[in-house]
Enzyme design. Structure first.
Site, PDB file in Angstrom:
ATOM      1  N   GLN A  90     -26.121  14.286  85.902  1.00 43.63           N
ATOM      2  CA  GLN A  90     -25.411  15.228  85.062  1.00 43.63           C
ATOM      3  C   GLN A  90     -26.036  14.914  83.526  1.00 43.63           C
ATOM      4  OE1 GLN A  90     -21.312  14.244  83.570  1.00 43.63           O
ATOM      5  NE2 GLN A  90     -20.829  16.447  84.392  1.00 43.63           N
TER       6      GLN A  90
ATOM      7  N   TYR B 230     -17.061  18.153  75.155  1.00 45.87           N
ATOM      8  CA  TYR B 230     -18.329  17.609  74.490  1.00 45.87           C
ATOM      9  C   TYR B 230     -19.205  18.832  73.935  1.00 45.87           C
ATOM     10  CZ  TYR B 230     -16.843  13.394  77.172  1.00 45.87           C
ATOM     11  OH  TYR B 230     -16.075  12.437  77.488  1.00 45.87           O
TER      12      TYR B 230
ATOM     13  N   ARG C 124     -21.012  22.635  85.078  1.00 46.69           N
ATOM     14  CA  ARG C 124     -19.842  22.181  84.840  1.00 46.69           C
ATOM     15  C   ARG C 124     -19.084  22.746  83.582  1.00 46.69           C
ATOM     16  NH1 ARG C 124     -16.405  16.383  84.678  1.00 46.69           N
ATOM     17  NH2 ARG C 124     -14.950  16.934  86.232  1.00 46.69           N
TER      18      ARG C 124
ATOM     19  N   GLY D  55     -13.129  13.005  92.315  1.00 49.17           N
ATOM     20  CA  GLY D  55     -13.532  11.849  91.343  1.00 49.17           C
ATOM     21  C   GLY D  55     -12.932  10.465  91.703  1.00 49.17           C
ATOM     22  N   ARG D  56     -11.831  10.344  91.051  1.00 47.99           N
ATOM     23  CA  ARG D  56     -11.256   9.048  91.131  1.00 47.99           C
ATOM     24  C   ARG D  56     -10.938   8.499  92.604  1.00 47.99           C
ATOM     25  NH1 ARG D  56      -6.783  10.073  86.250  1.00 47.99           N
ATOM     26  NH2 ARG D  56      -8.266  10.080  84.646  1.00 47.99           N
TER      27      ARG D  56
END
Length: 366
Positions: A100, A181, A228, A318-319
């Site tokens: 990424q 971002y 993404r 994810g987590r």
């Protein structure tokens, strides 16, 4: 019959053995000086190679792109060599992995920037959030607005990082255009107040991201670049007057690039999946002509249903992957999940990183 979630698929040119992707997870364990990953990263990613696709933790494209301590880069030869050990290990375990590509923009602090300079952004507006520095969590520094003449250099930085990712043996790259971002900052009206060709209209605000996608796709060729986006997420102070309009425009433009996939955060990053009236993930998914990856709070039942119904082609999780390196096997067997220790999510050593047991190890110990 094997459920569709566990069946092989193709994301563009990338063949995957199941439809579960490991979402990017920042863990703050790289060398803070060199930006290189180490041996524990090799073990961490190898352990999770059962995912159909691993998307690495966000990895900065340049020293300027850094916004948190101990995050890795993909812009030096040393970083390439270090990541090569990771990609070799994942491939040896039968997995696929993409890098990424990340530039944090204004989500940074002068202490993390080359020579203590101000972070860069579309406009000189402080995000009003915190970032992770050597002193702990500190307020982000006020950025300076990028000059129009700097934009080509920025696009070149993405292309260079894409080339370095290729040299490191990745199967492709994912461009990070989400979560407030740099690229997301350009997209959104709350952070982009430019008056030039990169600000104002939807077309102008989307220009940088599309130039980056074209440059990165030229490096990798068709079917090996993902993107993404988080159109509806307020993460890191990213707000927009009309996110549906921007996302619709972007998807229409992206359809010509033959991407490996489009990866959407469905709702607020790590938060609610509820959307305001007039906002629709399904409408964007219907517009996109390539493989679609959904992300945000998926559990086993949600993932099974979403893939089976065709709402998504692949689910990014994810987590749960933090505490369950063998998450795919646990989902397949409907087995219980390990509980993660949040105190070890960011920074530290192997504790809470490579020491979570697999189902097989737990069964042998029982």
């Amino acid at each position: 019959m094997t459920e569709k979630l566990f069946q092989p698929a193709k994301l563009g040119a990338i063949e995957i053995r199941n439809r579960i992707a490991m979402a990017p997870l920042t863990r703050n364990r790289a060398d803070d000086v060199t930006g290189e990953v180490g041996e524990m990263h090799v073990d961490y990613y190898r352990q999770r190679a059962g995912a159909g696709l691993i998307i690495t933790e966000a990895t900065q494209i340049s020293p300027e792109g850094k916004g948190y301590i101990q995050t890795p880069g993909i812009h030096t030869e040393g970083q390439v060599a270090a990541w090569r050990r990771v990609t070799d290990a994942v491939h040896a375990a039968g997995g696929k992995i993409v890098c990424q590509l990340w530039h944090v923009g204004r989500i940074s602090h002068t202490s993390l920037q080359p020579e203590g300079q101000a972070p860069v952004a579309p406009s000189a507006l402080n995000a009003g959030v915190k970032t992770f520095t050597q002193k702990g969590f500190e307020e982000t520094s006020t950025p300076r607005a990028l000059e129009l003449t700097e934009i080509p250099r920025l696009v070149a930085d993405y292309a260079h990082a894409a080339q370095m990712a290729k040299a490191a043996g990745f199967d492709g790259v994912e461009v990070h255009g989400a979560n407030g971002y740099l690229l997301d900052q350009f997209l959104k009206t709350g952070s982009n107040q430019r008056q030039d060709t990169y600000g104002g209209s939807t077309e102008n605000r989307a220009r940088l991201l599309l130039e980056v996608m074209e440059a990165v796709t030229k490096v990798w060729g068709p079917g090996r670049v993902g993107l993404r986006l988080s159109p509806f997420s307020p993460a890191n102070g990213a707000t927009d007057a009309d996110p549906q309009e921007m996302a619709t425009y972007l998807v229409r433009q992206l359809n010509s690039l033959d991407l490996a996939y489009l990866h959407l955060v469905e709702g607020a990053t790590g938060g609610s999946r509820e959307l305001a009236e007039g906002h629709s993930v399904a409408a964007l998914r219907d517009l996109f002509t390539g493989p679609y990856m959904g992300n945000n709070g998926y559990d086993r039942d949600m993932a099974l249903e979403a893939v089976e119904s065709g709402a998504v082609d692949v689910v990014a999780i994810g987590r749960p992957f933090i505490a369950n390196p063998d998450l795919v096997e646990r989902f397949e067997r409907a087995a219980p999940l390990n509980e993660g220790d949040q105190s070890s999510w960011y920074g530290g050593d192997r504790t809470g990183y490579t020491d979570y047991p697999t189902l097989e190890e737990q069964e042998k110990a029982a």
